[in-house]
Enzyme design. Structure first.
Site, PDB file in Angstrom:
ATOM      1  N   ASP A   1       0.830  -1.207   0.000  1.00 31.47           N
ATOM      2  CA  ASP A   1       0.000   0.000   0.000  1.00 31.47           C
ATOM      3  C   ASP A   1       0.864   1.257   0.000  1.00 31.47           C
ATOM      4  OD1 ASP A   1      -2.341   1.457  -0.004  1.00 31.47           O
ATOM      5  OD2 ASP A   1      -3.215   0.401   1.703  1.00 31.47           O
TER       6      ASP A   1
ATOM      7  N   ASP B   1     -10.696   1.723  -3.274  1.00 32.41           N
ATOM      8  CA  ASP B   1     -11.216   1.464  -1.931  1.00 32.41           C
ATOM      9  C   ASP B   1     -12.742   1.414  -1.921  1.00 32.41           C
ATOM     10  OD1 ASP B   1      -8.736   1.284  -0.807  1.00 32.41           O
ATOM     11  OD2 ASP B   1      -8.716   3.296   0.049  1.00 32.41           O
TER      12      ASP B   1
END
Length: 776
Positions: free
Chosen positions: A476, A544
């Protein structure tokens, strides 16, 4: 594949030609990029400048027809009469900005021309050849090498630049594009894929006219604001008709794409590293190489263009060991728990997931240090033994015993000020002395220009990977870059690009030491969805946002440039955290299945009926996994803004997804078409059985019950946990010719009657249809 005859270079793929020539003045004139030609003479494509034009400059003194401002060029410079947007800006040894590169020599080689620092598309034993054309400046000993590579079977041509300074004095690069090309016509639209966090890669179309159009990123990453991939489409082009050119970049940092329509109707296109804050000194005998630019062409609409890109990425970009390999079905711990978990909670969730057929359990953020929220511990790698008393080794061993693989989340490029790493090494963070650094998600960026930082990251990751059974890493990166400064570089105009080179060095070391480690890159979702990251990781967390209605636009936008095998897509609980929209479980699966399927939900909150449905979903996905992930993708022209249809096809198997985002009263009767079926083959079409929750009908259910019950009472709630209503299914046998023409669906609910043969889609509804050869 690559020839040079009569001063003409011709680069060929299976279906395309790319042709340019050496002008008498030494520049390279672009002649043609399109479907294959039988012609051997290319005079038809040469510029016909017979008298020049007012206000133009003669490149050759006294020759009015020598203005290069009226030519379609392969690359250009500054200060010699081409006043269009320049692909290169150099501060020369004499402190001027004038450059004049002309032809010197060429070389044709097998395979790709390897890069020392950047990810470059792989040859992978396919039919690949490269052309290196060397240009030299007329005054200074500076070389500009134009590198072309033809990927024959994928119908892709790549371009990049290598600049070499042989002068005693330093030069400074302020702009250097990987590719520039001029096209002789400008009746095109520009298509870009834009958005932001939780709304990535939405398709936008802009008609082109006189002027300059910019698509770029200045965030330090390729960004969720503007993807580096763009499409130029002739007016009227749609999914299966028309001419379009696709352009992308193998790069993960600040990018820049420009399209300019000149005052004489020529179209100039370029892409490369963004010149924003870019200033790169080049000393004697030093060289600079640009990222690789990717081009393809279609005269049969967007689907053909996308299919070329998909084949290219699956064959030449993603890591070879993962090409065409089946991606596992995932359950990720983030939405179930966020930071609030312990080993018992994780293993309880994993046991339930294993019974449903999940193949990979991923522990997301929160496993290290004092990481109980996003304000602390980022940059530290000591396992939180309070949460995980058995450590990562104990947890990963237990996950493997359940028959699943184990994955782990990392955010290696970031640090919290409240962390052991920052307390011990504040100099590792990107910040400027005397300025208060700006935080994003309570964190700072680590300085990947600094070798000590890169070594720290590699060492800590290797320690974790060596200490447990870890099969998968989610990599990430959760903020944009600010306060750009590094003491490790001599010129701060080198910061952005040096950071990306540092990232590639880290990824190169990790992937070489652990070649079978499956990496999924992520950057707050799709903030770094690009070919540079796909070179190291075969899949990317697309967004997301797990709301399937939003995902329809996100995944469809991505599909113009990237294959389904790269799109990580999860089913979550509804209502969705990103939109508060409540969507059917069937639609959440149907959208996510057109990618790399995963689940991100706490299974204990599912009813028995929902649990049963998810098990059926995973079984279906595994049966047709290769079709979903690697099938040839077709998009259908939308009949209106509330309907989308997708199709994937592989080895005679076809899957059709029919999606409705908004219901209408007494809707139209529907016909679905397929694409690419063999006309004389007989096929069976069958829709995947889906269920309808009783709660969907609310108070209306009382009209269908033989006895009167409170539709919201305890008895109905109990029944709803175990019983759902079957939605209407389709099953028919027809020829490929008939199905390509279209088959009629059972009607949707029209407000007057319901039975088990009436399709109920309502808002956010969808269905999947399986189409396979039928042998009598």
């Amino acid at each position: 594949m690559i020839t040079f005859e009569q001063r003409n270079f011709k680069i060929s793929t299976k279906d395309l030609n790319y042709i340019f020539r050496i002008l008498p003045t030494g520049q390279l004139e672009h002649l043609y990029f399109g479907s294959k030609l039988v012609d051997q003479n290319y005079e038809a494509f040469q510029s016909k400048i017979t008298a020049g034009a007012g206000s133009t400059i003669d490149y050759v003194a006294g020759e009015e027809k020598s203005s290069i401002d009226l030519m379609t060029l392969e690359y250009s410079g500054i200060g010699k009469g081409d006043f269009r947007l320049s692909p290169i800006e150099l501060k020369m040894p004499d402190q001027t900005f004038v450059s004049d590169f002309v032809y010197d020599s060429y070389k044709i080689v097998d395979g790709v021309v390897e890069s020392k620092e950047l990810p470059i598309s792989r040859a992978n034993d396919q039919q690949v050849k490269s052309l290196i054309v060397k240009l030299i400046d007329r005054k200074f000993k500076i070389e500009l090498k134009l590198i072309y590579t033809a990927f024959y079977n994928s119908n892709v041509i790549s371009r990049r630049i290598q600049l070499v300074n042989h002068e005693e004095d330093q030069i400074v690069i302020r702009k250097i594009m990987s590719m520039m090309v001029d096209l002789p016509e400008s009746n095109y639209d520009l298509i870009t894929f834009d958005g932001g966090w939780i709304k990535e890669t939405h398709k936008h179309l802009r008609p082109l006219s006189y002027g300059t159009y910019i698509n770029d990123s200045t965030t330090g990453n390729s960004s969720n604001r503007h993807n580096p991939g763009i499409i130029l489409a002739q007016k009227g082009t749609h999914e299966d008709y028309g001419v379009c050119i696709g352009i992308n970049l193998v790069y993960s940092g600040n990018h820049y794409e420009a399209v300019q329509i000149s005052n004489h109707g020529l179209m100039r296109v370029m892409n490369g590293i963004n010149p924003h804050c870019f200033d790169w000194p080049l000393n004697k005998d030093e060289s600079f190489e640009t990222p690789e630019s990717i081009l393809s062409y279609s005269d049969q609409g967007f689907n053909q263009l996308s299919q070329s890109f998909h084949d290219f990425i699956n064959t030449h970009v993603t890591p070879r060991q993962f090409q065409k390999s089946s991606r596992p079905v995932v359950l990720n711990s983030w939405e179930p728990f966020f930071f609030d978990f312990n080993q018992n909670k994780l293993e309880s969730l994993a046991k339930k997931a294993s019974k449903l057929g999940v193949e990979l359990f991923v522990l997301d953020d929160g496993w290290f240090g004092s990481r109980n929220d996003d304000t602390q511990a980022l940059g530290d790698y000591d396992v939180n033994r309070k949460k995980l008393p058995g450590g990562l080794l104990g947890l990963s061993n237990n996950i493997h015993k359940m028959g699943m693989k184990f994955g782990l989340w990392f955010e290696p490029e970031m640090v919290n000020p409240n962390s052991k790493l920052y307390q011990n090494h504040p100099e590792y963070a990107v910040k400027i002395e005397g300025r208060t650094p700006s935080l994003g998600r309570n964190q700072l960026v680590l300085d990947l220009c600094n070798q000590d930082v890169r070594e720290y990251i590699v060492k800590e990751i290797e320690t974790i990977l060596d200490g447990a059974q870890i099969d998968f890493v989610k990599w990430d990166m959760n903020r944009h870059m600010t306060d750009m400064y590094s003491s490790s570089i001599p010129n701060q105009g080198m910061f952005y690009h040096t950071y990306i080179l540092g990232l590639y060095e880290i990824l190169d070391k990790i992937t070489k030491k652990y070649p079978n480690l499956l990496i999924e890159t992520c950057s707050s979702g799709g903030n770094r969805y690009d070919l540079g990251m796909l070179y190291y990781s075969p899949q990317v967390w697309a967004s997301d946002n797990t709301d399937p209605i939003e995902r329809l636009s996100i995944q469809e936008g991505l599909s113009y440039l990237y294959p389904q095998s790269t799109m990580s897509a999860h089913v979550s609980l509804a209502p969705h955290a990103q939109t508060l929209r409540k969507t059917p479980l069937s639609t959440r699966f149907n959208v996510a299945s057109f990618g790399v399927l995963g689940y991100e939900l706490d299974l204990k909150y599912l009813s028995p009926a929902e649990t049963k449905e998810i098990k059926k979903q995973i079984e279906l996905y595994k049966t047709y996994r290769d079709v979903f992930q690697y099938g040839k993708l077709y998009r259908f022209n939308q009949k209106d803004e509330h309907h989308k249809v997708w199709q994937v096809s592989l080895d005679g198997k076809h899957i059709l997804g029919n999606f409705q985002t908004l219901a209408s009263a007494s809707p139209d009767l529907e016909t679905l078409k397929l694409k690419g079926l063999e006309k004389d083959q007989i096929y069976q079409v069958q829709s995947f059985q889906q269920s309808l929750p009783i709660s969907q009908f609310g108070h209306l259910i009382k009209h269908a019950l033989p006895i009167k019950l409170n539709p919201y009472g305890s008895i109905m709630r109990l029944i709803s946990k175990y019983k759902q209503l079957d939605n209407a299914t389709e099953k028919l046998i027809a020829s490929g010719n008939a199905l390509n023409h279209g088959f009629r669906l059972k009607q949707q609910f029209m407000g007057t009657w319901y039975n088990d043969q009436t399709r109920i889609l309502s808002d956010y509804g969808s269905q999947i249809y399986l189409v396979e050869a039928y042998n009598v």
